[in-house]
Design a protein around this motif. Structure first.
Motif, short mmCIF file in Angstrom:
data_model
loop_
_atom_site.label_atom_id
_atom_site.label_comp_id
_atom_site.label_asym_id
_atom_site.label_seq_id
_atom_site.Cartn_x
_atom_site.Cartn_y
_atom_site.Cartn_z
N UNK A 111 0.85 -1.20 0.00
CA UNK A 111 0.00 0.00 0.00
C UNK A 111 0.88 1.25 0.00
N UNK A 112 1.99 1.20 0.73
CA UNK A 112 2.92 2.34 0.76
C UNK A 112 3.47 2.62 -0.63
N UNK A 113 3.87 1.57 -1.35
CA UNK A 113 4.40 1.75 -2.70
C UNK A 113 3.35 2.33 -3.63
N UNK A 114 2.10 1.87 -3.51
CA UNK A 114 1.02 2.42 -4.34
C UNK A 114 0.80 3.90 -4.04
N UNK A 115 0.80 4.25 -2.75
CA UNK A 115 0.57 5.64 -2.37
C UNK A 115 1.67 6.56 -2.85
N UNK A 116 2.91 6.12 -2.68
CA UNK A 116 4.03 6.99 -3.06
C UNK A 116 4.19 7.11 -4.56
N UNK B 117 1.24 9.20 6.33
CA UNK B 117 0.15 8.29 6.69
C UNK B 117 0.76 7.08 7.39
N UNK B 118 0.30 6.79 8.63
CA UNK B 118 0.74 5.60 9.35
C UNK B 118 -0.12 4.43 8.90
N UNK B 119 0.46 3.54 8.13
CA UNK B 119 -0.27 2.39 7.62
C UNK B 119 -0.22 1.20 8.57
N UNK B 120 0.88 1.09 9.27
CA UNK B 120 1.14 -0.04 10.16
C UNK B 120 2.06 0.50 11.24
N UNK B 121 2.26 -0.26 12.29
CA UNK B 121 3.14 0.20 13.37
C UNK B 121 4.55 0.48 12.86
N UNK C 76 4.67 8.50 2.75
CA UNK C 76 4.62 9.94 2.50
C UNK C 76 3.92 10.15 1.17
N UNK C 77 2.84 10.90 1.20
CA UNK C 77 2.05 11.19 0.01
C UNK C 77 2.34 12.62 -0.42
N UNK C 78 2.72 12.80 -1.69
CA UNK C 78 2.94 14.13 -2.20
C UNK C 78 1.65 14.66 -2.81
#
Length: 148
Positions: free
Chosen positions: A68-73, A130-134, A139-141
């Motif tokens: 999800x982090x890779x998709x967001x960034x 955005x904290x997705x997991x602990x 980071x979303x631009x």
């Protein structure tokens, strides 16, 4: 004072957690804001339903969180807003508006309470965490442009 959290409170816990706080903090802030309910034996039974609701919203494992982090960034998120001549916005951009912009751009559904947003009051490029997991923080631009 013993309370049951109904929403995530940074530095204190997640929904469904039973925590001990000072009387004034619980009585004057957490309870009136709806972040917690007082602990009783009857309220203790609600903990399982609160935790079940939290688990359905939460990202399950570290692998899913990193994907999800890779998709967001990788997303290009643009938000058109009304602004004055100097680039100053008429108001500020809220976390709800950012969540809608991410979904419009084809990103995953996010929980606004997991976002850290400093007040965005000018056009330009801004970073939102955005904290997705602990262990995973994305980071979303966000490009804020003036609507014509």
């Amino acid at each position: 004072m013993k309370i049951i959290l109904t929403q995530e409170v940074s530095g204190l816990g997640a929904p469904g957690d039973v925590v001990e706080v000072k009387n004034g903090y619980g009585r004057n802030y957490l309870l009136p804001q709806g972040y917690a309910i007082g602990w009783t034996k009857g309220a203790e039974k609600q903990v399982t339903s609160i935790k079940r609701a939290r688990e359905s919203r939460e990202i399950r494992d570290l692998g899913e969180a990193t994907s999800v982090k890779e998709r967001l960034e990788g997303l290009k998120i643009t938000l058109k807003v009304r602004a004055g001549d100097g680039g100053r916005l008429f108001g500020a951009i809220t976390a709800n508006e950012i969540v809608e912009a991410v979904e419009t751009a084809g990103g995953p559904a996010l929980d606004r309470r997991r976002m850290t947003v400093s007040p965005i009051k000018a056009v330009g490029r801004h970073a939102v965490t955005v904290r997705l997991h602990a262990e995973v923080v994305a980071t979303v631009n966000l490009d804020v442009i003036r609507a014509k």
